[in-house]
Design a protein around this motif. Structure first.
Motif, PDB file in Angstrom:
ATOM      1  N   ALA A  82       0.846  -1.191   0.000  1.00 59.97           N
ATOM      2  CA  ALA A  82       0.000   0.000   0.000  1.00 59.97           C
ATOM      3  C   ALA A  82       0.880   1.240   0.000  1.00 59.97           C
ATOM      4  O   ALA A  82       1.960   1.249   0.591  1.00 59.97           O
ATOM      5  CB  ALA A  82      -0.922   0.020   1.222  1.00 59.97           C
ATOM      6  N   THR A  84       0.343   5.227   0.995  1.00 57.37           N
ATOM      7  CA  THR A  84      -0.600   6.123   1.655  1.00 57.37           C
ATOM      8  C   THR A  84      -0.028   7.527   1.726  1.00 57.37           C
ATOM      9  O   THR A  84       1.181   7.732   1.626  1.00 57.37           O
ATOM     10  CB  THR A  84      -0.924   5.655   3.087  1.00 57.37           C
ATOM     11  N   VAL A  89      -5.282   5.795   1.986  1.00 62.16           N
ATOM     12  CA  VAL A  89      -4.628   4.942   1.011  1.00 62.16           C
ATOM     13  C   VAL A  89      -4.754   5.550  -0.386  1.00 62.16           C
ATOM     14  O   VAL A  89      -5.861   5.829  -0.859  1.00 62.16           O
ATOM     15  CB  VAL A  89      -5.242   3.528   1.016  1.00 62.16           C
ATOM     16  N   TRP A  92      -3.340   0.484  -3.727  1.00 58.10           N
ATOM     17  CA  TRP A  92      -3.184  -0.833  -3.090  1.00 58.10           C
ATOM     18  C   TRP A  92      -2.999  -1.862  -4.183  1.00 58.10           C
ATOM     19  O   TRP A  92      -3.654  -1.798  -5.228  1.00 58.10           O
ATOM     20  CB  TRP A  92      -4.415  -1.155  -2.247  1.00 58.10           C
ATOM     21  N   ASP A  97      -6.812  -8.088   0.241  1.00 56.41           N
ATOM     22  CA  ASP A  97      -7.589  -6.853   0.283  1.00 56.41           C
ATOM     23  C   ASP A  97      -8.244  -6.624   1.640  1.00 56.41           C
ATOM     24  O   ASP A  97      -8.700  -5.521   1.929  1.00 56.41           O
ATOM     25  CB  ASP A  97      -8.657  -6.893  -0.812  1.00 56.41           C
ATOM     26  N   ARG A 100      -6.767  -3.709   3.479  1.00 57.32           N
ATOM     27  CA  ARG A 100      -6.752  -2.368   2.872  1.00 57.32           C
ATOM     28  C   ARG A 100      -7.397  -1.325   3.774  1.00 57.32           C
ATOM     29  O   ARG A 100      -6.871  -0.225   3.931  1.00 57.32           O
ATOM     30  CB  ARG A 100      -7.467  -2.412   1.518  1.00 57.32           C
ATOM     31  N   ALA A 103      -5.091  -0.233   6.530  1.00 59.38           N
ATOM     32  CA  ALA A 103      -3.802   0.361   6.186  1.00 59.38           C
ATOM     33  C   ALA A 103      -3.612   1.779   6.723  1.00 59.38           C
ATOM     34  O   ALA A 103      -2.530   2.105   7.233  1.00 59.38           O
ATOM     35  CB  ALA A 103      -3.606   0.325   4.670  1.00 59.38           C
TER      36      ALA A 103
END
Length: 397
Positions: A82, A84, A89, A92, A97, A100, A103
């Protein structure tokens, strides 16, 4: 060696399991997963990095992160990664997933402290059966020592190899973002120079032009009308804001309007010749790169010859370039003074508050490179000639 190259080499060595000086040896990552010889792995790593670099040079945005994410994933070889920023985010890539949405929380402490973080245990528990993610490494992305985002790698295990790899790749990504910031700063500086250039249109020239036009209102109304239209054309061009590049034809039209106005002011005391090769009229040129040279030529040519002088403008076709020279028949100057003219606009050599030669010189070097600045040929008693070269390339308007 630049920081960008060093960080990339460290990433390559880490991926291959080589020893980076001053660091502890780690288990090979790239070679363990992809196989192949070290030479093949080195080439593959550098190739993937080269594919990611152009997107990152656009800065840290959602679009650039999405374009680079697959290449970064290939470079890291983790289960998922990921990218960010401080808001969440940006991109990704990977099968896990389920992580995600977590994150941003994993990156929060890294964004706040600027320190890498290893995430394990309950912080990664997703509740999905068969989830292979057991750990994550989150490393800050910095620009000019400011944390602007984070790079996170999620995998089935977190060991020294993954930590080292993510750290070095994050350093390389940060270097690309630093270069993007430098590119942006350079563009802003050039835009500021162009805005300053417009602001430097000589108020004395405007006053003198209007006074000259007024003097013809009663004696020659038709001439006054023509000069007023010339003045309107010149100011419309000089103060426009649509773009910072124009064609050589438009730039020469501006020079022509300027010379007509100055000729109305000085009469027969000012003589000028303009010779142009038709083949170069469509060449793109920086906005207001010729008029300042003519302005300075009139100032130096006439001020040093008792109020009389001649200015010659020659534009020729030189294959891949257009060559321009602006020459006056004044008394010339010491070459050292000419060097100072190009080195510092603040010394007042602007033609009564007009645009200095240094402004034009700096812009040409910024746009085309150090070999494309102004060249001044002068000596006491020999007049002054200013030469410039303009490549026949497409410039962004």
């Amino acid at each position: 060696m630049s920081t960008s190259v060093w960080a990339l080499l460290c990433a390559v060595r880490t991926l291959l399991g080589f020893v980076v000086p001053g660091r502890t040896p780690v288990t090979p990552v790239f070679s363990r997963r992809a196989g192949g010889s070290p030479d093949e792995a080195t080439f593959a790593t550098l190739h993937v990095a080269a594919l990611a670099a152009p997107s990152l040079r656009a800065g840290l945005t959602r679009d650039s992160a999405r374009k680079a994410i697959r290449h970064l994933h290939a470079l890291l070889g983790a289960g998922a990664i990921a990218v960010t920023d401080v808001d969440g985010v940006l991109a990704w890539d990977g099968e896990a997933d389920c992580q995600r949405e977590h994150a941003p929380g994993h990156a929060r402490a890294v964004l706040a402290t600027g320190r890498p973080r290893v995430v394990t245990g309950h912080a990664l528990a997703c509740g999905l059966p068969g989830c292979a993610i057991r750990g994550a490494v989150v490393v800050p992305l910095t620009v000019d020592r400011r944390v602007v985002g984070a790079l996170a790698a999620y995998d089935s295990a977190v060991g020294p190899a993954l930590v080292r790899t993510v750290t070095e790749v994050a350093r390389w990504v940060s270097c690309q973002l630093e270069l993007a910031e430098l590119d942006s700063s350079r563009r802003r500086a050039m835009e500021a120079e162009t805005r300053a250039l417009r602001a430097q249109i000589s108020p004395h020239f405007i006053y003198n032009s209007l006074t000259t036009i007024a003097s013809f209102v009663r004696t020659d109304p038709e001439r006054a009308r023509e000069l007023l239209m010339d003045f309107a054309d010149f100011t419309r061009y000089a103060l426009r804001r649509e773009r910072d590049f124009t064609t050589l034809a438009d730039e020469l039209h501006c020079v022509d309007r300027y010379l007509l106005l100055e000729r109305a002011r000085f009469g027969e005391r000012l003589r000028f010749t303009v010779r142009v090769a038709p083949e170069v009229l469509s060449v793109p040129v920086p906005f207001l790169c010729l008029q300042p040279l003519v302005e300075n030529a009139i100032k130096h040519g006439m001020a040093t010859t008792g109020g009389c002088g001649e200015v010659r403008v020659l534009v020729s076709d030189a294959g891949s370039e257009a060559h321009v020279s602006v020459e006056d028949d004044g008394l010339g100057m010491d070459p050292e003074r000419a060097r100072l003219l190009l080195g510092d606009d603040s010394r007042g050599e602007r033609g009564e508050g007009g645009i200095g030669l240094a402004n034009v010189d700096v812009r040409l070097r910024h746009i085309y490179g150090e070999d494309y600045g102004l060249v001044v040929e002068t000596a006491p008693g020999a007049g002054t000639k200013v030469r410039l070269r303009l490549p026949k390339i497409s410039c962004r308007a």
